[in-house]
Design a protein around this motif. Structure first.
Motif, PDB file in Angstrom:
ATOM      1  N   ALA A  16      40.566  23.361  42.139  1.00 59.60           N
ATOM      2  CA  ALA A  16      40.306  24.543  41.308  1.00 59.60           C
ATOM      3  C   ALA A  16      39.707  24.146  39.967  1.00 59.60           C
ATOM      4  CB  ALA A  16      41.595  25.327  41.104  1.00 59.60           C
ATOM      5  N   ALA A  31      41.229  33.040  42.304  1.00 64.62           N
ATOM      6  CA  ALA A  31      41.746  32.234  43.414  1.00 64.62           C
ATOM      7  C   ALA A  31      42.132  33.148  44.567  1.00 64.62           C
ATOM      8  CB  ALA A  31      42.955  31.428  42.953  1.00 64.62           C
ATOM      9  N   SER A  53      43.536  29.545  37.225  1.00 64.59           N
ATOM     10  CA  SER A  53      42.835  30.732  37.716  1.00 64.59           C
ATOM     11  C   SER A  53      42.979  31.899  36.744  1.00 64.59           C
ATOM     12  CB  SER A  53      43.408  31.123  39.081  1.00 64.59           C
ATOM     13  OG  SER A  53      42.734  32.234  39.599  1.00 64.59           O
ATOM     14  N   LEU A 217      39.282  25.713  47.460  1.00 69.70           N
ATOM     15  CA  LEU A 217      40.584  25.378  46.888  1.00 69.70           C
ATOM     16  C   LEU A 217      41.370  24.474  47.811  1.00 69.70           C
ATOM     17  CD1 LEU A 217      41.868  28.821  45.544  1.00 69.70           C
ATOM     18  CD2 LEU A 217      40.821  26.979  44.218  1.00 69.70           C
TER      19      LEU A 217
END
Length: 337
Positions: A16, A31, A53, A217
């Motif tokens: 991420a 996300a 995120s 991710l």
């Protein structure tokens, strides 16, 4: 005995962060943790990504509720347009809804009035995938006009989805449609969040106000690209529970698969009920049973059944997404950092 899914939260967080770095502070990172975070465990993944995120995305309001109950207080976007009763859940739990029609907006407004709350929503717009969303900029205008009549249902964004971002013709056609709708929504609210890209669109550089990242991710790419480096985060281990020796011509399990040479089989406590398909692949003798698989040439006590989901999906004739979502279905999730 349950199998063991070992999930490295630090790897997912680094994946991420790599996306965030590539965005350069110009776009938000959403996300995608729908489908139990592609089989990795939505609540744990959301908690691990909380500081990275900007928001989260799910497919169903019920998935959003689970995140709320686990302590996630950031924005949660529900990517499926409203079904009957969804408006009640979105308003009650402060989930950002998707609207594909004027009727959806009216339903949200009515529910807000009943609960005495406000709710945000994004317009879902069809740019060629022909799955969900409003068709045409005229419909987008009608939905936006309906929103101007509302006191409680707040239009805060618009989104679409690339059907084939790896294909230039499809990509540019969808982009052109999206940009026209985006410009319309920005005329209503210049701060509206407009987004079209999941992992594939992100790799093509179509960042806009936000990107919705799922597959990247979890360590895989939807197509070959050197735009970013990511690493797989999940291994699923199953124990070898028995050994069998076959002579030439003997069969094992269902069907008529016969040994073409003497075989020493390892019976692994992983079947198609555990998540991976029944079909025979390399290193496997015959098809899987519901609860067990026979492997050849194996000397391990525990077998990682999803060493590389991308390569394995090619063998199965499917996609990485499907394997990830199912591989740990009947496994205890063990989180490491």
């Amino acid at each position: 005995m349950l199998n063991s899914a070992v999930i490295n939260l630090s790897v997912i967080k680094r994946n991420a962060e790599n996306v965030k770095t590539a965005l350069g502070g110009k776009s938000k990172l959403c996300a995608v943790v729908k489908a139990d975070a592609y089989g990795h465990g939505a609540e744990k993944i959301a908690a691990a990504l909380y500081t990275v995120s900007d928001c989260f995305a799910v497919a169903l309001p019920e998935e959003g509720v689970s995140l709320r109950l686990s302590g996630i207080d950031k924005e949660i976007l529900v990517l499926t347009p409203l079904s009957a009763g969804d408006e009640k859940v979105c308003v009650e739990y402060g989930l950002t809804a998707s609207a594909a029609s004027e009727k959806d907006v009216r339903r949200l407004e009515k529910e807000c009035e009943a609960q005495g709350k406000t709710v945000n929503f994004h317009i879902a717009y069809n740019t060629g995938m022909n799955r969900y969303g409003a068709d045409g900029v005229e419909e987008v205008c009608r939905i936006a006009d309906e929103a101007t009549k509302c006191r409680y249902a707040m239009l805060t964004g618009l989104y679409s989805h690339y059907a084939a971002p790896e294909n230039d013709v499809s990509f540019y056609k969808a982009t052109e449609k999206f940009v026209k709708a985006r410009d319309i929504i920005k005329s209503y609210d210049k701060n509206a969040t407009c987004h079209i890209s999941a992992s594939g669109g992100f790799l093509r550089g179509a960042h806009y106000d936000m990107v919705r990242i799922g597959l990247l991710l979890y360590g895989y790419k939807p197509f070959v690209s050197d735009a970013i480096n990511v690493k797989p985060a999940m291994r699923v281990y199953a124990p070898v529970v028995a050994k069998r020796t076959l002579s030439v011509g003997e069969t094992a399990f269902y069907g008529e698969t016969r040994a073409e040479k003497p075989e020493r089989l390892s019976l692994v406590r992983y079947g198609y009920a555990d998540g991976l398909p029944r079909k025979r692949v390399k290193g496997q003798f015959g098809n899987r049973c519901m609860d067990v698989t026979a492997l050849t040439d194996n000397d391990k006590r525990f077998v990682n059944v999803i060493e590389n989901a991308e390569e394995l999906s090619s063998e199965y004739g499917t996609i990485t997404y499907e394997l990830l979502c199912g591989a740990a279905r009947r496994a205890e999730k063990i989180y490491v950092t």
